[in-house]
Design a protein around this motif. Structure first.
Motif, PDB file in Angstrom:
ATOM      1  N   GLU A 186       0.830  -1.214   0.000  1.00  0.00           N
ATOM      2  CA  GLU A 186       0.000   0.000   0.000  1.00  0.00           C
ATOM      3  C   GLU A 186       0.863   1.263   0.000  1.00  0.00           C
ATOM      4  O   GLU A 186       0.521   2.257  -0.627  1.00  0.00           O
ATOM      5  CB  GLU A 186      -0.930  -0.006   1.218  1.00  0.00           C
ATOM      6  CG  GLU A 186      -2.124  -0.923   1.003  1.00  0.00           C
ATOM      7  CD  GLU A 186      -2.870  -1.257   2.285  1.00  0.00           C
ATOM      8  OE1 GLU A 186      -2.592  -0.621   3.326  1.00  0.00           O
ATOM      9  OE2 GLU A 186      -3.709  -2.176   2.248  1.00  0.00           O
ATOM     10  N   ASN A 187       2.012   1.180   0.696  1.00  0.00           N
ATOM     11  CA  ASN A 187       2.893   2.351   0.775  1.00  0.00           C
ATOM     12  C   ASN A 187       3.441   2.780  -0.587  1.00  0.00           C
ATOM     13  O   ASN A 187       3.866   3.912  -0.759  1.00  0.00           O
ATOM     14  CB  ASN A 187       4.078   2.077   1.716  1.00  0.00           C
ATOM     15  CG  ASN A 187       3.644   2.089   3.167  1.00  0.00           C
ATOM     16  OD1 ASN A 187       2.527   2.493   3.478  1.00  0.00           O
ATOM     17  ND2 ASN A 187       4.522   1.627   4.057  1.00  0.00           N
TER      18      ASN A 187
ATOM     19  N   THR B  40       1.694   2.289  -3.481  1.00  0.00           N
ATOM     20  CA  THR B  40       0.591   2.289  -4.454  1.00  0.00           C
ATOM     21  C   THR B  40      -0.195   3.591  -4.342  1.00  0.00           C
ATOM     22  O   THR B  40      -1.035   3.749  -3.455  1.00  0.00           O
ATOM     23  CB  THR B  40      -0.360   1.089  -4.204  1.00  0.00           C
ATOM     24  OG1 THR B  40       0.423  -0.101  -4.109  1.00  0.00           O
ATOM     25  CG2 THR B  40      -1.349   0.921  -5.341  1.00  0.00           C
ATOM     26  N   SER B  41       0.099   4.538  -5.231  1.00  0.00           N
ATOM     27  CA  SER B  41      -0.689   5.786  -5.236  1.00  0.00           C
ATOM     28  C   SER B  41      -2.018   5.529  -5.926  1.00  0.00           C
ATOM     29  O   SER B  41      -2.046   4.856  -6.961  1.00  0.00           O
ATOM     30  CB  SER B  41       0.028   6.889  -6.021  1.00  0.00           C
ATOM     31  OG  SER B  41       1.386   6.913  -5.700  1.00  0.00           O
ATOM     32  N   PRO B  42      -3.110   6.068  -5.357  1.00  0.00           N
ATOM     33  CA  PRO B  42      -4.415   5.880  -6.009  1.00  0.00           C
ATOM     34  C   PRO B  42      -4.372   6.410  -7.447  1.00  0.00           C
ATOM     35  O   PRO B  42      -3.867   7.504  -7.690  1.00  0.00           O
ATOM     36  CB  PRO B  42      -5.366   6.722  -5.149  1.00  0.00           C
ATOM     37  CG  PRO B  42      -4.660   6.890  -3.838  1.00  0.00           C
ATOM     38  CD  PRO B  42      -3.186   6.869  -4.133  1.00  0.00           C
TER      39      PRO B  42
ATOM     40  N   GLY C 172      -2.501   5.498  -9.797  1.00  0.00           N
ATOM     41  CA  GLY C 172      -1.162   5.492 -10.402  1.00  0.00           C
ATOM     42  C   GLY C 172      -0.863   4.218 -11.177  1.00  0.00           C
ATOM     43  O   GLY C 172      -1.733   3.361 -11.389  1.00  0.00           O
TER      44      GLY C 172
END
Ligand SMILES: NC(=O)c1ccc[n+]([C@@H]2O[C@H](COP(=O)([O-])OP(=O)(O)OC[C@H]3O[C@@H](n4cnc5c(N)ncnc54)[C@H](OP(=O)(O)O)[C@@H]3O)[C@@H](O)[C@H]2O)c1
Length: 280
Positions: free
Chosen positions: A238-239, A241-243, A245
């Protein structure tokens, strides 16, 4: 527990015989010597010892292939032979097992009951399933004890196995096949993931050798991050993974309903089934 540095001498066995010192036995031996086990406490039985092993034994004062009648039953007898050699080796093993001897077996597919059937003098035994990264002292080993194993024997087994990486105790020997399916066979899954990533890169137009190097370095680096971080893998994912992106775009494919999760379950279940079929 995970360590390959010096350990308290009292948690090391007073005497150890290793029968079968190939790839996995050799890795364990390296781990034990690194953690401070004196070579004088070690005896190795491996009839066709490689040159490298002969040199290690000379350097550390390890007894290599002494006459069988000179070997006394040790505190720990480690079995590092191939499973298919067990029947042939059993007559040699019987005199090496005293009433106080702990037998530590890494033989894939051989249960503690299999060992006791072939060598009836065995009382305390632990069955361990290490994995390939043990060869670089970064393995993980699932371990199941027989009911006779004492607290002292458990401590010694854990210390010895921690010489090649992490040690995970199991609630029952029945879980060994699941350990085999996850961590025993697991390194090959990660190697295959690396191959797939490289092929996907080449399909985008990267030169194949460059795609190989990128994929390989990515898996190495991600593995090292996992190793150094206390965060669960999902948080690490999650760290990065940009929404909306690029990573999210790929994960939307990998994490869809019929994506990697059910495929991995199916693959690991197949390994688990096969481990059961190969036991005995
Ligand atoms: N490698 C892994 O990643 C891995 C992972 C989990 C578990 N294991 C388990 O570890 C065990 C060893 O595997 P390995 O990959 O290290 O195999 P290996 O490299 O073939 O080592 C076995 C060694 O035992 C020797 N040997 C054969 N017969 C013997 C006998 N009667 N007495 C004493 N030594 C004998 C072999 O000598 P020769 O070569 O002359 O036959 C060889 O040096 C297997 O039971 C396997 O299931 C391995």
């Amino acid at each position: 527990m995970s360590s390959s540095s010096l350990v308290p001498p009292e948690s090391l066995p007073s005497s150890l015989v290793l029968v079968g010192c190939g790839k996995m036995g050799g890795a364990m031996l390296e781990g034990w010597l690194r953690m401070g086990l004196s070579g004088e406490r070690v005896t190795i039985v491996d009839p066709n010892a490689a040159h490298h092993l002969v040199a290690v034994c000379e350097q550390h004062g390890i007894a290599l292939n002494p006459s069988p009648e000179l070997i006394r039953p040790p505190e720990v007898l480690v079995l590092g032979i191939k499973p298919q050699m067990l029947d042939e080796a059993s007559p040699t093993l019987a005199p090496l097992v005293g009433p106080e001897t702990l037998v530590l077996s890494i033989l894939a597919g051989k249960t503690i009951a299999d060992l006791k059937a072939r060598v009836p003098s065995i009382r305390s035994a632990v069955r361990a399933m290490p994995n390939l990264p043990a060869s670089v002292l970064r393995g993980v080993t699932g371990v199941a004890p027989s009911p006779e194993v004492s607290a002292r024997q458990r401590e010694v087994a854990e210390t010895l196995l921690s010489g090649v990486g992490r040690v995970e105790w199991l609630d029952g020997e029945h879980l060994i096949d699941a350990v085999t399916a996850v961590s025993g066979s697991g390194p090959a899954y990660v190697f295959y993931l690396t191959e797939c990533l490289a092929r996907a890169g080449a399909a985008l137009g990267l030169p194949a050798d460059l795609a190989d190097r990128l994929a390989r370095a990515t898996v190495e680096g991600a593995g090292e991050l996992l190793h150094r971080s206390d965060l669960p893998p999902g948080a690490l994912r999650e760290n990065v993974t940009s929404p909306g992106g690029t990573t999210a775009a790929a994960l939307n494919v990998l994490m869809r309903e019929n994506g990697l999760d059910p495929l991995m379950r199916e693959a690991v279940a197949a390994a688990h089934r096969r481990a059961g079929e190969l036991s005995g």
